[in-house]
Enzyme design. Structure first.
Site, PDB file in Angstrom:
ATOM      1  N   ASP A 155       1.023  -1.136  -0.019  1.00 23.80           N
ATOM      2  CA  ASP A 155      -0.096   0.014   0.207  1.00 23.80           C
ATOM      3  C   ASP A 155       0.929   1.303   0.370  1.00 23.80           C
ATOM      4  OD1 ASP A 155      -1.690   1.821   0.315  1.00 23.80           O
ATOM      5  OD2 ASP A 155      -3.169   1.038   2.330  1.00 23.80           O
ATOM      6  N   HIS A 156       0.183   2.199   0.042  1.00 23.46           N
ATOM      7  CA  HIS A 156       0.969   3.667   0.087  1.00 23.46           C
ATOM      8  C   HIS A 156       0.748   4.323   1.210  1.00 23.46           C
ATOM      9  CE1 HIS A 156       0.442   3.375  -4.660  1.00 23.46           C
ATOM     10  NE2 HIS A 156       1.927   2.894  -4.373  1.00 23.46           N
ATOM     11  N   PHE A 172      -5.801   4.069   0.762  1.00 24.43           N
ATOM     12  CA  PHE A 172      -6.206   2.966   0.463  1.00 24.43           C
ATOM     13  C   PHE A 172      -6.036   2.387  -0.668  1.00 24.43           C
ATOM     14  CE2 PHE A 172      -9.502   6.568   0.927  1.00 24.43           C
ATOM     15  CZ  PHE A 172      -9.292   7.230   3.072  1.00 24.43           C
ATOM     16  N   HIS A 173      -4.667   2.309  -1.281  1.00 23.48           N
ATOM     17  CA  HIS A 173      -4.275   1.643  -2.373  1.00 23.48           C
ATOM     18  C   HIS A 173      -3.970   0.056  -2.288  1.00 23.48           C
ATOM     19  CE1 HIS A 173      -3.351   6.270  -4.033  1.00 23.48           C
ATOM     20  NE2 HIS A 173      -4.559   5.642  -3.567  1.00 23.48           N
ATOM     21  N   THR A 174      -3.949  -0.671  -0.829  1.00 18.80           N
ATOM     22  CA  THR A 174      -4.348  -2.556  -0.471  1.00 18.80           C
ATOM     23  C   THR A 174      -4.062  -3.169  -2.240  1.00 18.80           C
ATOM     24  OG1 THR A 174      -5.093  -1.688   0.969  1.00 18.80           O
ATOM     25  CG2 THR A 174      -4.603  -3.908   0.973  1.00 18.80           C
TER      26      THR A 174
END
Length: 518
Positions: free
Chosen positions: A301-302, A455-457
């Site tokens: 994730d980021h 929110f980039h899982t």
């Protein structure tokens, strides 16, 4: 194609798409429109058309931890000062494309070349670009890099907020180029955001793929139906057990089951169905169907700093667009091959609970949220209990790689520098949270307190050709016939962008793998 009452179900379909989110909407549409094959979509959440607020880009924050959210969170570590973090995921038709921040970015060409180098053969940027172009209906029309007349409408703001302009002009004062299109030849620079909207209204994957096209009699969309486990016979996935109302129903798939539940629920369903590390499954009393150790590993994730808050000099006016409106991508240090840092703005205060508890964020406040787009830290997803409602440990291991922390220190300093440019003269009154410039040790502690998810899982069922890969480069689950994955879980290396555009590209490619090139 969607309805408030459940459609009549057949006992079997040619294809079952589990998950009607971003990827599932696209895969289902493409499979159904290319032949007479019957397609069933099983979506746990409700129909998106029943919620008026979804269409308003400014209201996306209200969906976080609300009725249309799965309510997941990242587990705590000492690296983030012992905090858990909310992990918003859309639980509605269209998934996070219906509830998220509308950002549309594909990242840098080198991101996808890194996929190919990591074993995802055939997934270089040149191979992926035609699918990005196929998806888009870009407001400026077709170019060699952008698409037109695709199912997803992409627009800039028609009336950007002054804060969005200040971000762009302030970045230029700090030596960062202004670019017209962050999905163009280079994503390095400051630009107005690309947003999945049409005329100021959200344009989700459900809108573009399910609602806007012609009705298809061979496509059935079943909402409010939770998938419980997959069924197997003789090494083949044969169907899905899922809830219809309060009744467990088994629906068979004659050709394939395609999992599109996202980077959390796709590995979860695989594990509940007996696909994963056999030793871990055995401890939970789950019989092993396929011993694939990579299921739930490689979580990426980021990290985002939420956020550096400032007191505004004057009222900021009504929220425009998604509450931001621009993006800055830059390099944390010379010599990097591509930008590794990003920053967005919030037209209101924005803070993790721990930061909000320490400062008065009322009144006219804006925020800048820097983030790391080339994060090196990796985590995992583990089942702690069996059963669909069982507990999980979702752990991104944010800041576990020292390079990530160093880059974020640079990013926080940049946000402080940005508001001191002349572009912010009419906006910036004073530092607020934190209340002053920080030294390095203070900045590190600020990062550990405010680090959260973009929110980039992704990555939890990565594709590749080695023994740890869960799917092969055509997205087939290794060792099981008739089962494929099409969502962000298959991403091997996190790209330097949000995951909506890459996820839809993966979905489009999956449809081609299944039905043949189009």
């Amino acid at each position: 194609m969607t309805a408030s009452t459940p459609p009549a179900l057949l006992p079997s379909y040619d294809y079952i798409v589990v998950g009607g989110g971003t990827a599932g909407s696209a895969v289902a549409r493409r499979l159904a429109e290319r032949s007479s094959a019957t397609v069933l979509v099983i979506e746990a959440g409700p129909d998106d058309e029943g919620f008026d607020g979804i269409a308003d880009p400014a209201r996306w924050v209200a969906f976080c931890n609300g009725s249309l959210d799965w309510g997941y969170e990242y587990a705590a570590t000492s690296l983030v000062n012992g905090r858990t973090m909310a992990l918003p995921r859309g639980r509605v038709l269209g998934g996070s494309s219906s509830t998220g921040a509308l950002h549309w970015y594909r990242g840098h060409a080198a991101d996808y070349d890194a996929w190919a180098a990591a074993g995802a053969t055939g997934w270089s940027f040149d191979a992926c670009l035609p699918f990005f172009r196929r998806i888009e209906d870009w407001e400026d029309g077709e170019t060699s890099l952008r698409g037109a007349d695709g199912p997803m409408r992409i627009e800039r703001s028609r009336d950007p907020h002054p804060l969005a302009w200040a971000m762009i002009e302030g970045a230029a004062e700090l030596g960062i180029p202004i670019i017209d299109d962050p999905n163009g030849a280079s994503n390095e620079g400051a630009a107005l955001a690309n947003l999945t909207q049409s005329g100021g209204r959200r344009w989700s994957a459900a809108t573009g793929y399910l609602h806007a096209g012609r009705p298809l009699a061979n496509l059935t969309v079943l909402t409010r139906s939770l998938a419980l486990r997959l069924t197997f016979a003789h090494g083949r996935c044969t169907g899905v057990h899922h809830l219809v109302g309060d009744r467990v129903t088994e629906t068979a798939a004659r050709v394939e089951v395609i999992l599109s539940l996202g980077a959390i629920d796709t590995p979860r369903l695989l594990l509940l169905s007996g696909i994963g590390n056999s030793a871990a499954l055995g401890r939970l009393g789950i019989d092993t169907v396929a011993d694939l150790h990579g299921v739930g590993a490689n979580l990426q994730d980021h990290p985002m700093i939420r956020a550096v808050n400032f007191r505004a000099r004057a009222p900021l006016g009504p929220i425009r667009d998604n509450g931001g409106g621009s993006v800055i991508n830059w390099r944390s240090r010379p010599g990097l091959a591509r930008p590794d840092l990003t920053a967005i703005c919030f037209q209101r205060a924005s803070a993790v609970p721990e930061l909000a508890a320490d400062y008065d964020l009322t009144g006219d406040v804006f925020a800048i949220a820097p983030g790391l787009m080339e994060s090196r830290s990796k985590g995992h997803l583990r089942l702690l209990e069996s059963g669909p409602g069982g507990r999980m440990e979702i752990q991104p291991n944010f800041l576990s790689h020292p390079d990530d922390l160093e880059a974020l220190v640079t990013a926080v300093d940049f946000a402080m520098d940005l508001v001191e440019t002349s572009a912010f003269a009419k906006l910036f009154a004073s530092y607020l949270a934190p209340g002053r410039r920080l030294d390095r040790a203070e900045t590190v502690d600020f990062i550990r307190t405010t680090c959260t998810t973009y929110f980039h899982t992704c990555g939890t069922c990565r594709m590749g050709t080695d023994d740890e890969a869960v799917v092969d480069p055509e997205l087939r689950v290794r060792g099981i016939e008739g089962l494929r994955i099409a969502d962000a879980s298959v991403i091997p290396v996190i790209p330097s962008c949000g995951t909506m555009a890459p996820t839809l590209m993966i979905a489009e490619r999956a449809a081609d793998f299944i039905t043949g090139p189009h």
